[in-house]
Design a protein around this motif. Sequence first.
Motif, PDB file in Angstrom:
ATOM      1  N   LEU A  41     -12.621   4.154  -3.302  1.00 47.23           N
ATOM      2  CA  LEU A  41     -11.046   4.716  -3.630  1.00 47.23           C
ATOM      3  C   LEU A  41     -10.469   4.287  -3.041  1.00 47.23           C
ATOM      4  CD1 LEU A  41     -13.243   7.646  -5.496  1.00 47.23           C
ATOM      5  CD2 LEU A  41     -12.081   5.896  -6.740  1.00 47.23           C
ATOM      6  N   PHE A  42      -8.386   4.338  -2.791  1.00 46.06           N
ATOM      7  CA  PHE A  42      -7.998   4.046  -2.569  1.00 46.06           C
ATOM      8  C   PHE A  42      -6.891   4.784  -2.814  1.00 46.06           C
ATOM      9  CE2 PHE A  42      -9.500   0.517  -2.371  1.00 46.06           C
ATOM     10  CZ  PHE A  42      -9.009  -0.261  -0.426  1.00 46.06           C
ATOM     11  N   ARG A  43      -5.996   5.680  -1.863  1.00 43.22           N
ATOM     12  CA  ARG A  43      -4.887   6.315  -2.365  1.00 43.22           C
ATOM     13  C   ARG A  43      -3.610   5.890  -1.304  1.00 43.22           C
ATOM     14  NH1 ARG A  43      -4.627  11.934   1.587  1.00 43.22           N
ATOM     15  NH2 ARG A  43      -4.434  10.618   2.934  1.00 43.22           N
ATOM     16  N   PHE A  44      -3.010   5.954  -2.316  1.00 45.73           N
ATOM     17  CA  PHE A  44      -1.139   5.769  -1.366  1.00 45.73           C
ATOM     18  C   PHE A  44      -0.178   6.140  -1.681  1.00 45.73           C
ATOM     19  CE2 PHE A  44      -3.731   1.234  -3.047  1.00 45.73           C
ATOM     20  CZ  PHE A  44      -3.047   0.408  -2.558  1.00 45.73           C
ATOM     21  N   THR A  45       0.183   6.368  -0.669  1.00 49.81           N
ATOM     22  CA  THR A  45       1.360   7.424  -0.696  1.00 49.81           C
ATOM     23  C   THR A  45       2.960   7.333  -0.001  1.00 49.81           C
ATOM     24  OG1 THR A  45       0.850   8.183   1.618  1.00 49.81           O
ATOM     25  CG2 THR A  45       0.052   9.132   0.180  1.00 49.81           C
ATOM     26  N   PRO A  46       3.717   7.647  -0.588  1.00 52.88           N
ATOM     27  CA  PRO A  46       5.515   6.919   0.039  1.00 52.88           C
ATOM     28  C   PRO A  46       5.572   7.598   0.933  1.00 52.88           C
ATOM     29  CG  PRO A  46       5.802   8.725  -1.873  1.00 52.88           C
ATOM     30  CD  PRO A  46       4.160   8.743  -1.443  1.00 52.88           C
ATOM     31  N   ASP A  47       4.642   7.913   2.006  1.00 50.82           N
ATOM     32  CA  ASP A  47       5.392   8.029   2.961  1.00 50.82           C
ATOM     33  C   ASP A  47       4.475   7.250   4.017  1.00 50.82           C
ATOM     34  OD1 ASP A  47       3.628   9.463   3.271  1.00 50.82           O
ATOM     35  OD2 ASP A  47       3.445  11.546   4.176  1.00 50.82           O
ATOM     36  N   HIS A  48       3.760   6.348   3.676  1.00 45.94           N
ATOM     37  CA  HIS A  48       2.287   5.668   4.859  1.00 45.94           C
ATOM     38  C   HIS A  48       2.723   4.267   4.601  1.00 45.94           C
ATOM     39  CE1 HIS A  48       0.861   9.852   5.362  1.00 45.94           C
ATOM     40  NE2 HIS A  48       0.298   8.957   6.628  1.00 45.94           N
ATOM     41  N   PRO A  49       2.363   3.042   5.001  1.00 51.47           N
ATOM     42  CA  PRO A  49       2.692   1.705   4.783  1.00 51.47           C
ATOM     43  C   PRO A  49       1.723   2.009   3.900  1.00 51.47           C
ATOM     44  CG  PRO A  49       2.944   1.665   7.342  1.00 51.47           C
ATOM     45  CD  PRO A  49       3.166   3.541   6.767  1.00 51.47           C
ATOM     46  N   THR A  50       0.725   1.710   4.930  1.00 49.99           N
ATOM     47  CA  THR A  50      -0.661   0.883   3.760  1.00 49.99           C
ATOM     48  C   THR A  50      -1.277   2.750   3.708  1.00 49.99           C
ATOM     49  OG1 THR A  50      -1.879   1.542   6.433  1.00 49.99           O
ATOM     50  CG2 THR A  50      -0.884   0.083   6.016  1.00 49.99           C
ATOM     51  N   PRO A  51      -2.175   2.090   2.404  1.00 48.53           N
ATOM     52  CA  PRO A  51      -3.566   2.769   1.615  1.00 48.53           C
ATOM     53  C   PRO A  51      -4.628   3.453   2.764  1.00 48.53           C
ATOM     54  CG  PRO A  51      -3.785   0.720   1.635  1.00 48.53           C
ATOM     55  CD  PRO A  51      -2.611   0.555   2.239  1.00 48.53           C
ATOM     56  N   SER A  52      -4.589   4.445   2.305  1.00 46.60           N
ATOM     57  CA  SER A  52      -5.843   4.992   2.130  1.00 46.60           C
ATOM     58  C   SER A  52      -7.559   4.933   1.899  1.00 46.60           C
ATOM     59  CB  SER A  52      -5.833   6.785   2.739  1.00 46.60           C
ATOM     60  OG  SER A  52      -5.249   7.423   3.289  1.00 46.60           O
ATOM     61  N   VAL A  53      -8.305   4.184   2.205  1.00 47.55           N
ATOM     62  CA  VAL A  53      -9.631   4.640   1.746  1.00 47.55           C
ATOM     63  C   VAL A  53     -10.419   5.914   2.158  1.00 47.55           C
ATOM     64  CG1 VAL A  53     -10.198   2.993   3.318  1.00 47.55           C
ATOM     65  CG2 VAL A  53     -11.394   3.099   0.820  1.00 47.55           C
ATOM     66  N   ALA A  54     -11.421   6.349   0.932  1.00 45.26           N
ATOM     67  CA  ALA A  54     -12.295   7.592   0.341  1.00 45.26           C
ATOM     68  C   ALA A  54     -13.732   6.471   0.462  1.00 45.26           C
ATOM     69  CB  ALA A  54     -12.266   8.405  -0.265  1.00 45.26           C
ATOM     70  N   LEU A  55     -14.291   7.235   1.816  1.00 42.21           N
ATOM     71  CA  LEU A  55     -15.482   7.372   2.619  1.00 42.21           C
ATOM     72  C   LEU A  55     -16.399   8.829   2.284  1.00 42.21           C
ATOM     73  CD1 LEU A  55     -15.634   4.710   5.327  1.00 42.21           C
ATOM     74  CD2 LEU A  55     -16.019   4.101   2.954  1.00 42.21           C
ATOM     75  N   PHE A  56     -17.696   8.344   1.402  1.00 37.59           N
ATOM     76  CA  PHE A  56     -18.182   9.268   1.338  1.00 37.59           C
ATOM     77  C   PHE A  56     -19.499   8.895   2.503  1.00 37.59           C
ATOM     78  CE2 PHE A  56     -15.876   8.571  -1.755  1.00 37.59           C
ATOM     79  CZ  PHE A  56     -15.475   9.636  -3.206  1.00 37.59           C
ATOM     80  N   LYS A  57     -19.922  10.549   2.423  1.00 40.72           N
ATOM     81  CA  LYS A  57     -21.182  10.427   3.767  1.00 40.72           C
ATOM     82  C   LYS A  57     -22.491  10.782   2.859  1.00 40.72           C
ATOM     83  CE  LYS A  57     -23.185  11.892   8.416  1.00 40.72           C
ATOM     84  NZ  LYS A  57     -22.801  12.674   9.685  1.00 40.72           N
TER      85      LYS A  57
END
Length: 518
Positions: A15-31
Amino acid sequence: MTTQITKRAVVSCFLFRFTPDHPTPSVALFKRSDKVRTYPNHYAPISGSIDPTDSTPLQTAYREIQEETTLTPPTITLYRTGQPFTFSDASIAREWTIHPFAFILKKGGEASINIDWEHERWEWFDPVRIMTDQDLNTVPRLKDSLGRVYFEATMNEKAGRALAMGLDRLRCDRESGARELLRIALGVFRDFIVFCESLGDDLNPNSATTSTNIKDKDKEWEKILEASYHIIKNGRETMSASIQSTLLSILSEMTSTHLHPSTLLSLLDAHIHRPNTIKPAFNSYTTTSFPQTTTTNKSNTLTILTTSSSSTIRDCILSLHAEVQSLELRILESRPLFEGTTLASSLLSSLKSSPHKNHTKIKIYTDASAAQACQGVDMVLLGADLISATKGVSNKTGSLPLVLCARHVSPGAKVVVLSEIEKVNALNEIVDDEVVERNHPLEVMSAWRSDGVKGVKVLEDGMGSESDGVSVEVENVYFEWVPLHMVDAFVCQEGVLGVDGIVNRSRVLGGLAQRFFG
């Protein structure tokens, strides 16, 4: 005693999250929790086994995401499909076949995530950190899975950006036909090659002479194959058959000759600017099948019925205009984007300036009046976005009702598919015949709004919710299948192709796809 290896196919969903204030996305990892059987307390994407009842791995992915996070399709968007791979883990006697997927979490979707017993928590990570942090305790081969859907973390910045922007352009293009999309896709591949700074002087992967060269060649070739796969699979898959066929041909040529990068760029330019060579074949088929309508016999009008918008059909009709004495073109408007109306406008403009003054009449019909439009037609002319040896011809929704109407109203009419041979899909395909392209309902509803249709606001308010057990959806599916047995002739640049020819070409392409991506 030999341990029995268990084979299991699973999906790996990021699952990726794109936000206007970050040039790269974040990705969710589940423990993973300590209650799971394999890899407890390890970070992982959403994963799960592909059940025999699942029609596709993608269906499995949606099911697992909903089961483990409660997220449903309206809250996520498919971003990329990664190339599957297989590895063994002797510690648990398993052979895993991983099908990686990337999804974008829509705005506000984070609040809807509710994990189940399989996970104890989840976090957002920088994908580059996941690829480089040696101390991050993850399930085996997670970096490989992530790299197959987020190539930006494994390529140089310019090449990764060029490929990503190209995929976005292909995915969002709802106006270009398959021929135009092929040109765009080859342009994306060309840009990628230009920005791959580490490519050597010879791109043939079989031409290395030393162990060092072989290692470098493997890396170069992997980059080229990776980019090719993404352009085929993660642009606009429902219209990627010609992209797949052309790239397979280019890859085959790269392995059979010494190919300098500049030579490859020239080869790509030749494909990008290749002229339409299907017109002579269509003219020959038409004048042979309907000799009474040619300029040497002025007694009959040739009546052709078509739908949607195809540059190939447009060019061929303009070419045919010089060969027949009298031509009547009937065109369905092709909702929701009214491509048929656009085609009629383009044809009218070109015919007015044509030096050939043969009589031509253009009639535009609503999609609902297909049966009326079929009265007395000689030919139902369809384009193709994909031709499958098993499912038939994929074309704009409305094509199948049009063919069925013609069979009933004018059984003597010829159903002709006009298409470049490159649109035949490969057997054991990368491009999945089963993919359904559902588009935004607003495309359908915009016409209701502009015409002031009563009750539109009631329908809009009812979408996306359920009240008193009642819900409403507006379907907007672009493509449907016309079975091969309903088509009288497949006209391509090589002439008239039969079903056997389609099957044979599909097998040859399937062999190439297996060779390069198997």
